[in-house]
Motif scaffolding. Structure first.
Motif, PDB file in Angstrom:
ATOM      1  N   ARG A 273      -4.850   0.254   8.976  1.00  0.00           N
ATOM      2  CA  ARG A 273      -5.086  -1.201   9.015  1.00  0.00           C
ATOM      3  C   ARG A 273      -4.153  -1.904   8.014  1.00  0.00           C
ATOM      4  O   ARG A 273      -3.592  -2.960   8.332  1.00  0.00           O
ATOM      5  CB  ARG A 273      -6.540  -1.489   8.697  1.00  0.00           C
ATOM      6  CG  ARG A 273      -6.890  -2.978   8.679  1.00  0.00           C
ATOM      7  CD  ARG A 273      -8.392  -3.208   8.640  1.00  0.00           C
ATOM      8  NE  ARG A 273      -9.028  -2.754   9.863  1.00  0.00           N
ATOM      9  CZ  ARG A 273      -9.917  -1.758   9.914  1.00  0.00           C
ATOM     10  NH1 ARG A 273     -10.283  -1.122   8.818  1.00  0.00           N
ATOM     11  NH2 ARG A 273     -10.431  -1.397  11.076  1.00  0.00           N
ATOM     12  N   ARG A 274      -3.989  -1.359   6.849  1.00  0.00           N
ATOM     13  CA  ARG A 274      -3.089  -1.973   5.868  1.00  0.00           C
ATOM     14  C   ARG A 274      -1.649  -1.950   6.357  1.00  0.00           C
ATOM     15  O   ARG A 274      -0.920  -2.942   6.237  1.00  0.00           O
ATOM     16  CB  ARG A 274      -3.202  -1.246   4.525  1.00  0.00           C
ATOM     17  CG  ARG A 274      -4.486  -1.553   3.755  1.00  0.00           C
ATOM     18  CD  ARG A 274      -4.397  -1.032   2.332  1.00  0.00           C
ATOM     19  NE  ARG A 274      -4.284   0.426   2.287  1.00  0.00           N
ATOM     20  CZ  ARG A 274      -5.320   1.264   2.252  1.00  0.00           C
ATOM     21  NH1 ARG A 274      -6.555   0.774   2.259  1.00  0.00           N
ATOM     22  NH2 ARG A 274      -5.133   2.559   2.208  1.00  0.00           N
ATOM     23  N   ARG A 275      -1.225  -0.812   6.931  1.00  0.00           N
ATOM     24  CA  ARG A 275       0.162  -0.671   7.386  1.00  0.00           C
ATOM     25  C   ARG A 275       0.476  -1.603   8.550  1.00  0.00           C
ATOM     26  O   ARG A 275       1.513  -2.271   8.567  1.00  0.00           O
ATOM     27  CB  ARG A 275       0.434   0.780   7.787  1.00  0.00           C
ATOM     28  CG  ARG A 275       0.485   1.751   6.621  1.00  0.00           C
ATOM     29  CD  ARG A 275       0.619   3.201   7.103  1.00  0.00           C
ATOM     30  NE  ARG A 275       1.705   3.339   8.055  1.00  0.00           N
ATOM     31  CZ  ARG A 275       1.563   3.845   9.295  1.00  0.00           C
ATOM     32  NH1 ARG A 275       0.375   4.253   9.715  1.00  0.00           N
ATOM     33  NH2 ARG A 275       2.600   3.936  10.099  1.00  0.00           N
ATOM     34  N   ILE A 276      -0.416  -1.664   9.530  1.00  0.00           N
ATOM     35  CA  ILE A 276      -0.147  -2.509  10.697  1.00  0.00           C
ATOM     36  C   ILE A 276      -0.250  -3.993  10.305  1.00  0.00           C
ATOM     37  O   ILE A 276       0.489  -4.834  10.817  1.00  0.00           O
ATOM     38  CB  ILE A 276      -1.109  -2.151  11.857  1.00  0.00           C
ATOM     39  CG1 ILE A 276      -0.545  -2.680  13.190  1.00  0.00           C
ATOM     40  CG2 ILE A 276      -2.516  -2.702  11.635  1.00  0.00           C
ATOM     41  CD1 ILE A 276      -1.307  -2.186  14.421  1.00  0.00           C
ATOM     42  N   GLY A 277      -1.126  -4.307   9.373  1.00  0.00           N
ATOM     43  CA  GLY A 277      -1.228  -5.679   8.883  1.00  0.00           C
ATOM     44  C   GLY A 277       0.029  -6.107   8.159  1.00  0.00           C
ATOM     45  O   GLY A 277       0.515  -7.233   8.343  1.00  0.00           O
ATOM     46  N   GLU A 278       0.585  -5.221   7.347  1.00  0.00           N
ATOM     47  CA  GLU A 278       1.809  -5.554   6.624  1.00  0.00           C
ATOM     48  C   GLU A 278       2.990  -5.691   7.582  1.00  0.00           C
ATOM     49  O   GLU A 278       3.847  -6.564   7.421  1.00  0.00           O
ATOM     50  CB  GLU A 278       2.109  -4.475   5.581  1.00  0.00           C
ATOM     51  CG  GLU A 278       3.319  -4.772   4.698  1.00  0.00           C
ATOM     52  CD  GLU A 278       3.215  -6.100   3.943  1.00  0.00           C
ATOM     53  OE1 GLU A 278       4.275  -6.699   3.646  1.00  0.00           O
ATOM     54  OE2 GLU A 278       2.083  -6.560   3.658  1.00  0.00           O
ATOM     55  N   ALA A 279       3.024  -4.846   8.643  1.00  0.00           N
ATOM     56  CA  ALA A 279       4.087  -4.972   9.647  1.00  0.00           C
ATOM     57  C   ALA A 279       3.996  -6.322  10.347  1.00  0.00           C
ATOM     58  O   ALA A 279       5.025  -6.971  10.618  1.00  0.00           O
ATOM     59  CB  ALA A 279       3.984  -3.837  10.662  1.00  0.00           C
ATOM     60  N   ALA A 280       2.784  -6.770  10.642  1.00  0.00           N
ATOM     61  CA  ALA A 280       2.611  -8.084  11.273  1.00  0.00           C
ATOM     62  C   ALA A 280       3.084  -9.195  10.349  1.00  0.00           C
ATOM     63  O   ALA A 280       3.746 -10.152  10.794  1.00  0.00           O
ATOM     64  CB  ALA A 280       1.146  -8.284  11.652  1.00  0.00           C
TER      65      ALA A 280
END
Length: 710
Positions: A273-280
């Motif tokens: 969740r943190r990784r995909i949020g940061e990519a967004a």
């Protein structure tokens, strides 16, 4: 900010005043449920709201709820909601200093944002630069890849011809996905499993893309099997703050159109969740994004720690309520506040996801008839309420569902302390929703959320196609037919005596009074493609109904009034029924915990024509008439008058409610038609006739056809 477990859609996350803002009036350049929802937040901020409407929407709910309403054109979207000059003129006439575009229509149109800027009107959305980059799927994919955001393998370059795409396809690999560079919502996307099918599908994809978006540019992506569709909500101000508000699981889709969405995703762990949020957030930062936006990713069910950028939607999403319910943030208010120049008071660490929320989209469509869109008048309406329930709707009793627009009617959203409770609440809310007068997908939604895999969170974008054939839809029963027959007879005899007759006179009664022993009256009915004849006999205060070999005692409490919806309070064989109903002329609508159906009494002429048809046509023979299943516009004609066709050949494509329906020949023979692209057709209008090789005088009285959604 501490989120509320069940935030109000109109609660303000920041009590700051609006006196210093550059605008005090906001025009909503949209219609339907999203216009109503945006108007609520405008009102909560103390601002003045302006609605726009087409001729088809003159009495619509969003028109009634706004402070001011302005007509902007005819029913066709191109002449109203998609007309930039008409919307800008409406702003000038009403003094609107800002425009909220909702979603769809002009919401991601850079030319619209530019026209507003030139007119000195604030666009409640991102910059023209952001719209330009992210509005083109090819450009956006290449752009975010340079910012380190992972993308799906494929070929995405401007100006690719069909020959270019065919040559590149082997390198992409099959199965593959054809996608239009412009637009969204799954429109124009096609799966191709074999190389030999590619050219034909490219032709269809270009035609759909050109008509829907004014741009037929296509690109190819590798099709990821068993994918999950996960999107991240981002929020950014004009002062450099970019945060995400968690993700939404949108894997329950049909033909790339989302059906049920939830937040958070049951797939992701905190680290992902943190990784995909940061990519967004990186994708948003790469175009200096401002306002609310959504970055969409494909995530492999087999490898949930891998994700690939698909696109960025530079607008509010249909499914935004689930994010609002788990974060306590009113996204529409913050869109308006950011457009007014305010700073976000939140940091990423302030964002906390509380509980779980699930949304179901209620459409005017018939799932058992290939999801054919439905039009009509809302005869009976009941929307759910209760703990954790929110409804975003545009429905009104007596309102019209037009073929000119998308068939989505409302969204039912449920919040719970955990996923199981949210699903249970949503199921109960859907069961308590009544919409009679048009076909809906309410029962289908309940069947989906009751599926074992859905309950367990085992989701992917192909689940609905796999599960649909096995879904156990409720069908019309003998009890339904008995009740419908009684309601029709009671409604037909409920009116006052006719002119020139004495009240109570036997000659003015329509209840079958006759001298001598009582004789049953027969009521022919049509339903779900079938027919039945119900025999009714008065039995004291009630009726004895016979359907085939089944006898059913029916008693109604109260008078049935034609055109007035209600609950009949019927007793069927001693069992009390509180099913909602509505009688409209010779049609009865019945509902039951989300299920609904229409049962119709055909007229004498129809019965004679049907009998003649059965005599002239061999039993089991295909219908020579091809009818449009609903009103719409002819977008293509695949054959010429007098051509020889085979059973199953596509003859005409009709577009209605943003869907293209291909009408096919039911038998082989010579086709007779006179339509051309652009012609308007009515529901059940004959669009073609097939003269079978063995029949010199084909029957022209039958009344069904096949219409397959493209």
């Amino acid at each position: 900010m501490t989120p509320s477990p069940i935030p109000s859609p109109t609660s303000s996350p920041d009590p700051a005043g609006t006196a210093d803002w550059p605008f005090d009036t906001v025009l909503v350049a949209n219609r339907g449920e999203i216009a109503c929802r945006v108007i609520r937040s405008i009102r909560a901020l103390g601002l003045r709201s302006v609605a726009v409407y087409s001729d088809a929407d003159a009495g619509a709910r969003h028109v009634l709820e706004a402070d001011v309403a302005v007509r902007i054109g005819a029913a066709a979207p191109s002449e109203s909601y998609l007309s930039i000059p008409a919307v800008v003129d409406a702003c000038r006439r009403t003094g609107a200093g800002a425009v909220h575009p909702g979603y769809g229509f002009l919401s991601e149109n850079a030319a619209f944002a530019d026209a507003l800027q030139e007119a000195g009107i604030v666009f409640i959305g991102p910059s023209v630069h952001s719209l330009d980059v992210m509005g083109d799927k090819i450009r956006s994919k290449n752009h975010v890849a340079r910012s380190g955001v992972p993308v799906v393998p494929g070929i995405a370059e401007p100006g690719l011809t069909d020959e270019d795409l065919v040559r590149a396809a082997s390198g992409v690999g099959f199965p593959l996905l054809i996608k239009p560079s412009a637009g969204g919502g799954g429109k124009g996307m096609h799966v191709v499993d074999r190389a030999e099918d590619l050219r034909g599908v490219l032709t269809t994809a270009r035609r759909v893309a050109a008509r829907a978006f004014g741009d037929d540019t296509l690109f190819l992506e590798r099709l990821i099997t068993r994918p999950r569709h996960i999107e991240v909500q981002v929020l950014a101000d004009a002062h450099g703050t970019v945060i995400h508000l968690g993700e939404r699981e949108c894997s329950l889709q049909r033909r790339h159109q989302k059906v049920i969405e939830e937040a958070p995703s049951p797939l992701l762990d905190p680290a992902t969740r943190r990784r995909i949020g940061e990519a967004a957030c990186n994708a948003a930062r790469s175009v200096d994004y401002t306002g609310a936006g959504t970055v969409e990713f494909l995530v492999s069910d087999a490898a949930p720690d891998e994700f690939f950028f698909m696109e960025m939607n530079t607008r509010l999403q249909v499914e935004h309520p689930v994010t609002e319910l788990v974060t306590g943030v009113d996204l529409v208010q913050w869109q308006i506040r950011v457009a007014a120049g305010e700073r976000l008071p939140l940091t990423q660490d302030d964002v906390v996801l509380t509980g779980h929320a699930v949304e179901a989209r209620v459409y005017a469509e018939n799932p058992e008839a290939g999801f054919l869109p439905s039009t009509g008048t809302i005869l009976a309406l009941a929307e759910p309420a209760g703990d954790g329930i929110r409804v975003d709707s545009s429905l009104l009793p007596g309102g019209t569902v037009s073929s000119s627009y998308d068939p989505m009617l409302a969204k039912v959203i449920a919040w719970g302390t955990d996923r199981a409770q949210a699903l249970d609440r949503l199921d109960a809310a859907l069961a308590g929703t009544v919409v009679l007068g048009v076909d809906t997908n309410l029962e289908y939604l309940r069947l989906l959320i009751g599926d074992d895999d859905v309950r367990a969170g085992r989701l992917d974008t192909t689940l609905i196609e796999r599960k649909l054939p096995a879904l156990a839809f409720r069908h019309v029963t003998a009890q339904d037919l008995a009740l419908a027959a009684v309601l029709l007879v009671e409604a037909s005899t409920a009116g006052p005596a006719g002119p020139g007759t004495r009240s109570g006179s036997a000659w003015s009664r329509g209840d079958g009074f006759r001298l001598g022993p009582a004789r049953p009256r027969t009521v022919p009915l049509e339903y779900d493609g079938g027919t039945a004849t119900v025999s009714l006999l008065r039995d004291g205060a009630g009726w004895t109904a016979t359907v085939d070999d089944t006898t059913i005692a029916v008693t109604l409490s109260g008078t049935v009034e034609p055109g007035v919806p209600g609950v009949p309070g019927a007793t069927l064989d001693g069992l009390r029924s509180q099913a909602p109903y509505a009688v409209d002329g010779d049609t009865v609508w019945l509902g039951d915990a989300g299920w609904s159906t229409r049962i119709r009494r055909p007229g004498r002429r129809e019965l004679v024509d049907a009998a003649r048809s059965r005599i002239l046509r061999e039993e089991g023979a295909a219908d020579p008439l091809v009818r449009s299943p609903m009103p719409g516009t002819v977008v293509s004609v695949a054959v010429v008058d007098g051509a020889t066709v085979e059973a199953g050949d596509v003859l005409v494509a009709v577009e209605a409610m943003k869907m293209e329906h291909q009408l096919t020949a039911g038998l082989s023979g010579v086709v007779r038609l006179s339509l051309k692209p652009g012609d308007l057709v009515k529901a059940q209008q004959i669009v073609a006739t097939i003269e079978a090789a063995t029949t010199s005088n084909p029957d022209t009285t039958s009344s069904t056809t096949e219409g397959n959604a493209a």
